[in-house]
Design a protein around this motif. Structure first.
Motif, PDB file in Angstrom:
ATOM      1  N   ASP A  71      47.823  43.170  47.434  1.00 38.46           N
ATOM      2  CA  ASP A  71      47.805  44.777  46.933  1.00 38.46           C
ATOM      3  C   ASP A  71      48.285  44.532  45.274  1.00 38.46           C
ATOM      4  OD1 ASP A  71      47.332  46.020  48.939  1.00 38.46           O
ATOM      5  OD2 ASP A  71      49.148  46.860  49.668  1.00 38.46           O
ATOM      6  N   LEU A  72      49.107  43.843  45.184  1.00 40.05           N
ATOM      7  CA  LEU A  72      49.680  43.490  43.749  1.00 40.05           C
ATOM      8  C   LEU A  72      48.388  42.958  42.773  1.00 40.05           C
ATOM      9  CD1 LEU A  72      52.483  43.569  42.127  1.00 40.05           C
ATOM     10  CD2 LEU A  72      52.796  41.185  42.606  1.00 40.05           C
ATOM     11  N   LEU A  73      47.717  42.358  43.431  1.00 38.86           N
ATOM     12  CA  LEU A  73      46.639  41.462  42.614  1.00 38.86           C
ATOM     13  C   LEU A  73      45.536  42.391  42.594  1.00 38.86           C
ATOM     14  CD1 LEU A  73      45.760  38.887  41.201  1.00 38.86           C
ATOM     15  CD2 LEU A  73      45.043  37.990  43.432  1.00 38.86           C
ATOM     16  N   MET A  74      45.079  43.017  43.663  1.00 45.42           N
ATOM     17  CA  MET A  74      43.889  44.052  43.558  1.00 45.42           C
ATOM     18  C   MET A  74      44.151  45.055  42.690  1.00 45.42           C
ATOM     19  SD  MET A  74      41.489  43.031  45.120  1.00 45.42           S
ATOM     20  CE  MET A  74      40.473  44.302  45.092  1.00 45.42           C
ATOM     21  N   ASP A  75      45.266  45.475  42.630  1.00 48.02           N
ATOM     22  CA  ASP A  75      45.846  46.855  41.762  1.00 48.02           C
ATOM     23  C   ASP A  75      45.972  46.446  40.257  1.00 48.02           C
ATOM     24  OD1 ASP A  75      46.037  48.509  43.976  1.00 48.02           O
ATOM     25  OD2 ASP A  75      48.176  48.599  44.078  1.00 48.02           O
ATOM     26  N   ALA A  76      45.990  45.205  40.034  1.00 46.78           N
ATOM     27  CA  ALA A  76      46.072  44.337  38.758  1.00 46.78           C
ATOM     28  C   ALA A  76      44.654  44.659  38.230  1.00 46.78           C
ATOM     29  CB  ALA A  76      46.864  43.241  38.597  1.00 46.78           C
ATOM     30  N   ALA A  77      43.773  44.144  39.158  1.00 46.72           N
ATOM     31  CA  ALA A  77      42.397  43.774  38.737  1.00 46.72           C
ATOM     32  C   ALA A  77      41.718  45.251  38.868  1.00 46.72           C
ATOM     33  CB  ALA A  77      41.784  43.077  40.126  1.00 46.72           C
ATOM     34  N   GLU A  78      42.216  46.132  39.362  1.00 47.65           N
ATOM     35  CA  GLU A  78      41.613  47.666  39.287  1.00 47.65           C
ATOM     36  C   GLU A  78      42.346  48.445  38.042  1.00 47.65           C
ATOM     37  OE1 GLU A  78      41.973  49.019  43.160  1.00 47.65           O
ATOM     38  OE2 GLU A  78      40.107  47.846  43.828  1.00 47.65           O
ATOM     39  N   ASP A  79      43.254  47.757  37.346  1.00 50.44           N
ATOM     40  CA  ASP A  79      43.746  48.458  36.301  1.00 50.44           C
ATOM     41  C   ASP A  79      44.432  49.712  36.693  1.00 50.44           C
ATOM     42  OD1 ASP A  79      44.600  48.110  33.543  1.00 50.44           O
ATOM     43  OD2 ASP A  79      43.072  49.453  32.722  1.00 50.44           O
ATOM     44  N   ASP A  80      45.132  49.449  37.697  1.00 51.82           N
ATOM     45  CA  ASP A  80      45.906  50.665  38.224  1.00 51.82           C
ATOM     46  C   ASP A  80      47.505  50.569  37.915  1.00 51.82           C
ATOM     47  OD1 ASP A  80      43.922  51.530  39.896  1.00 51.82           O
ATOM     48  OD2 ASP A  80      44.691  50.551  41.812  1.00 51.82           O
TER      49      ASP A  80
END
Length: 176
Positions: free
Chosen positions: A105-114
């Motif tokens: 989640d930490l990585l995906m949210d970073a990639a999605e600029d959340d």
């Protein structure tokens, strides 16, 4: 929030066998301490934990369900669950998949600029690689742990380490 890691280290710091938190106050204190004088828009906290299988241990399942429903009542805390595996010899429960879920989640949210800044409440050095990857997206990562937790891997990767003292934690614990 890596629930078991934070709970274990907090129990050690507070020198007690169990803790009951005021989650709303605790999350706000951590946010304020980590962001200090910076202006930020806080959206939510994620609480990562495990759930027992009700077919194997319904008593523990019901107890954890009640506990998590109380946390869910805090509007800005979202609960994310993996599962707990019961050790039949000791009766203890072991979390499975929680760290992978949190890191993903930490990585995906970073990639999605959340988010711009993530606050990781954990002293688990296994998150070092994830933090390094998150920072490649230009994100800031602050690690928050109870005083006494030393993890060189996290110190090397995090932009900032914030320690929560016994005195700071005490107002958010109710063990009555």
């Amino acid at each position: 929030i890596d629930s078991s890691n934070f709970y274990f280290h907090s129990k050690h710091l507070m020198k007690c066998d169990s803790l009951k938190y005021n989650w709303a106050g605790l999350v706000q204190m951590i946010l304020k301490k980590c962001m200090e004088n910076e202006r930020c828009e806080f959206e939510r906290a994620y609480y990562y934990t495990g759930m027992p299988d009700p077919r194997i241990d319904n008593t523990s399942y019901q107890k954890q369900k009640k506990f998590l429903n109380a946390i869910r009542s805090v509007h800005f805390v979202k609960v994310k669950t993996g599962y707990l595996l019961k050790n039949n010899k000791t009766g203890d429960h072991l979390e499975k998949g929680i760290d992978v879920m949190l890191a993903s989640d930490l990585l995906m949210d970073a990639a999605e600029d959340d988010y711009d800044t993530a606050i990781l409440v954990s002293g688990d050095g296994d998150f070092k690689y994830c933090i390094d990857k998150v920072k490649q997206f230009g994100k800031e990562v602050i690690v928050c742990v109870p005083v006494g937790v030393t993890c060189e891997a996290l110190k090397q990767s995090a932009d900032k380490i914030v320690y929560v003292s016994r005195e700071e934690l005490s107002p958010y614990i109710n063990n009555n």
